[in-house]
Design a protein around this motif. Structure first.
Motif, PDB file in Angstrom:
ATOM      1  N   GLY A 192      -4.745   1.907 -12.531  1.00 43.00           N
ATOM      2  CA  GLY A 192      -3.424   2.430 -12.205  1.00 43.00           C
ATOM      3  C   GLY A 192      -2.309   1.765 -12.978  1.00 43.00           C
ATOM      4  N   ASN A 193      -1.500   2.563 -13.678  1.00 41.63           N
ATOM      5  CA  ASN A 193      -0.343   2.030 -14.393  1.00 41.63           C
ATOM      6  C   ASN A 193       0.719   1.474 -13.451  1.00 41.63           C
ATOM      7  OD1 ASN A 193      -1.298   2.506 -16.942  1.00 41.63           O
ATOM      8  ND2 ASN A 193      -0.199   4.436 -17.240  1.00 41.63           N
ATOM      9  N   GLU A 194       0.665   1.897 -12.179  1.00 43.64           N
ATOM     10  CA  GLU A 194       1.694   1.452 -11.233  1.00 43.64           C
ATOM     11  C   GLU A 194       1.459   0.043 -10.715  1.00 43.64           C
ATOM     12  OE1 GLU A 194      -1.604   3.113  -8.651  1.00 43.64           O
ATOM     13  OE2 GLU A 194      -0.778   3.424 -10.648  1.00 43.64           O
ATOM     14  N   LEU A 195       0.300  -0.544 -11.036  1.00 46.56           N
ATOM     15  CA  LEU A 195      -0.068  -1.829 -10.455  1.00 46.56           C
ATOM     16  C   LEU A 195       0.574  -2.989 -11.211  1.00 46.56           C
ATOM     17  CD1 LEU A 195      -3.874  -1.195  -9.813  1.00 46.56           C
ATOM     18  CD2 LEU A 195      -1.986  -1.002  -8.184  1.00 46.56           C
ATOM     19  N   ARG A 196       1.049  -3.959 -10.449  1.00 41.69           N
ATOM     20  CA  ARG A 196       1.547  -5.212 -10.993  1.00 41.69           C
ATOM     21  C   ARG A 196       0.954  -6.353 -10.187  1.00 41.69           C
ATOM     22  NH1 ARG A 196       2.370  -2.219 -14.297  1.00 41.69           N
ATOM     23  NH2 ARG A 196       4.226  -1.816 -15.563  1.00 41.69           N
ATOM     24  N   LEU A 202       8.931  -5.836  -9.739  1.00 46.30           N
ATOM     25  CA  LEU A 202       8.518  -4.445  -9.591  1.00 46.30           C
ATOM     26  C   LEU A 202       9.627  -3.512 -10.058  1.00 46.30           C
ATOM     27  CD1 LEU A 202       6.779  -4.354  -6.082  1.00 46.30           C
ATOM     28  CD2 LEU A 202       5.704  -4.481  -8.333  1.00 46.30           C
ATOM     29  N   ALA A 203       9.280  -2.587 -10.923  1.00 47.95           N
ATOM     30  CA  ALA A 203      10.175  -1.501 -11.283  1.00 47.95           C
ATOM     31  C   ALA A 203       9.975  -0.365 -10.276  1.00 47.95           C
ATOM     32  CB  ALA A 203       9.867  -1.031 -12.704  1.00 47.95           C
ATOM     33  N   PRO A 204      10.887   0.585 -10.242  1.00 52.09           N
ATOM     34  CA  PRO A 204      10.702   1.726  -9.326  1.00 52.09           C
ATOM     35  C   PRO A 204       9.347   2.405  -9.550  1.00 52.09           C
ATOM     36  CG  PRO A 204      12.922   1.746 -10.233  1.00 52.09           C
ATOM     37  CD  PRO A 204      12.173   0.656 -10.963  1.00 52.09           C
ATOM     38  N   GLY A 205       8.648   2.666  -8.446  1.00 52.32           N
ATOM     39  CA  GLY A 205       7.354   3.331  -8.507  1.00 52.32           C
ATOM     40  C   GLY A 205       6.175   2.397  -8.675  1.00 52.32           C
ATOM     41  N   GLN A 206       6.438   1.098  -8.831  1.00 50.34           N
ATOM     42  CA  GLN A 206       5.348   0.142  -9.025  1.00 50.34           C
ATOM     43  C   GLN A 206       5.006  -0.562  -7.703  1.00 50.34           C
ATOM     44  OE1 GLN A 206       6.822  -2.415 -12.151  1.00 50.34           O
ATOM     45  NE2 GLN A 206       6.105  -1.024 -13.766  1.00 50.34           N
ATOM     46  N   ILE A 207       3.767  -1.013  -7.585  1.00 55.14           N
ATOM     47  CA  ILE A 207       3.293  -1.721  -6.386  1.00 55.14           C
ATOM     48  C   ILE A 207       2.449  -2.908  -6.816  1.00 55.14           C
ATOM     49  CG2 ILE A 207       3.304   0.328  -4.907  1.00 55.14           C
ATOM     50  CD1 ILE A 207       0.262   0.522  -5.350  1.00 55.14           C
TER      51      ILE A 207
END
Length: 412
Positions: A192-196, A202-207
């Motif tokens: 997932g690109n949204e993962l950090r 965290l940028a908007p949309g990231q988790i």
């Protein structure tokens, strides 16, 4: 646990037990055995059965502090006998007990030849060089030679996990080393690109990547080695490179996320190009999407991405496969049957694994549900100490028995 097979045709969902059975058919051979010092064997899987080189106990010994004698020597079952010596644990008792006498003896000490009974010190009175002994049954308080097991008998079976109990037993047999399987190496990757990672902004949309940490904890609790493959970028070439690299180092690959029907195909396409892909929809909640196949010849399991769904699917479905791949024989957790402290009034086509814990109002154990059962919620799992299992389409009234799987059993 009964399967929900009667609903599979209606819902196109694969029953959980059927999926587990299918996975177990695909288990590879366990890792190579290795010889390790006993002190390093805790939590490892025994690769060869253990047989007793000698009887246990090796000789008749006293089960408590007291006085050893021939039962036939006590007049009328009780009375005075002269003392003929003293035997402590670690002493050798080679001389035969003189007729009509007793010896002071301590717990674990060998009985002298001829003695057959021990009178506890609480039932004795010492005076001068004699002792008054109360009546006890002949043979009382004696641990007989071979009472625990005979020489040559099988003591432990291959395929068990060595707990502190087994380690102690092996030490009692004099085993300085033991043959165990090398820990299974599991390559763990998140999709997932949204993962950090925790600590990053965290940028908007990231988790944050919770699955990496919860699943790594599950794998390590099972005694497995974890190779962290990081986050799979949602791009075909990058996914293919990361998977192939992980397959070079690991025995089994586990990924989370990227296996739902509606998600982008990069992970699934990378698996197809590197090996074999099977997409399953399981009759399980939380969870449902599960993938299985191979990457560069190594087994691969794709778990759902929602944190609670990934955790529970790992514990229920992936765990038996991983334990069998580690060489374990018993791989299915055995649920407890306990009264429900809740009503479950609507049947569901998927088997429910509900986060729950045990409480005992009035001294009677019962299964209590957490009010939030969402597939993305880990807080309820932290509150819980296990999973309540409700079969497909079943309804339940308060007080009826429900299966309960303790986390303590699933995490080991």
């Amino acid at each position: 646990m009964s399967a929900c097979g009667c609903h599979a045709a209606k819902t196109d969902l694969r029953p959980v037990d059927e999926a587990i059975a299918e996975l177990l058919k695909q288990v590879p051979l366990p890792p190579k055995p290795e010889r390790v010092p006993l002190a390093q064997a805790l939590g490892r899987t025994l690769a060869l059965p253990i047989h007793a080189a000698s009887a246990m106990p090796a000789w008749d010994n006293s089960a408590m502090d007291g006085y050893a004698l021939r039962a036939a020597d006590l007049p009328a079952g009780e009375g005075w006998l002269p003392l003929a010596g003293r035997i402590a644990a670690g002493d050798a008792a080679l001389a035969e007990l003189p007729a009509g006498t007793a010896v002071r003896i301590f717990t674990g000490a060998p009985l002298p030849p001829g003695a057959d009974t021990v009178v506890p010190q609480e039932l004795a009175r010492v005076k001068d060089d004699g002792v008054w002994l109360a009546s006890v049954p002949a043979g009382a308080n004696v641990r007989r030679q071979g009472e625990e097991f005979a020489a040559g008998s099988r003591v432990l079976d291959a395929g068990i996990r060595l707990r502190p109990l087994e380690i102690g037993l092996l030490a009692s047999l004099g085993c300085a080393e033991v043959t165990v399987y090398r820990p299974l190496r599991v390559g763990l990757l998140s999709s997932g690109n949204e993962l950090r990672e925790p600590g990053q902004a965290l940028a908007p949309g990231q988790i944050y990547n919770a699955n990496r940490y919860s699943l790594e904890g599950v794998l390590r609790s099972l005694g497995l080695d974890v190779l962290d493959g990081g986050i799979l970028v949602d791009e075909l070439a990058a996914s293919r490179d990361s998977l192939s690299l992980a397959a070079c180092e690991a025995d089994v690959l586990i990924t989370s996320g990227g296996v739902s029907v509606g998600e982008e195909d990069h992970l699934k396409q990378a698996v197809r190009e590197l090996g074999e892909l099977h997409l399953w929809r399981l009759a399980i909640q939380p969870g449902k999407p599960l993938a299985f196949g191979s990457v560069c010849g190594k087994p691969w399991i794709g778990l759902p991405g929602n944190p609670a769904a990934a955790l529970i699917t790992a514990l229920v479905v992936a765990r038996p496969f991983l334990l069998r791949a580690q060489g374990r024989n018993e791989v299915l957790a055995r649920p407890l049957r306990l009264p429900a402290a809740f009503d479950w009034t609507r049947g569901n086509p998927r088997r429910q694994y509900l986060r729950a814990r045990l409480e005992s109002p009035g001294g009677h154990l019962q299964v209590v549900l957490h009010p939030d059962q969402g597939s993305a919620m880990l807080a309820s799992a932290c509150w819980a100490d296990g999973l309540a299992l409700i079969e497909c389409e079943r309804t339940l009234m308060r007080g009826e028995l429900v299966d309960f799987l303790p986390f303590a059993d699933l995490l080991g």
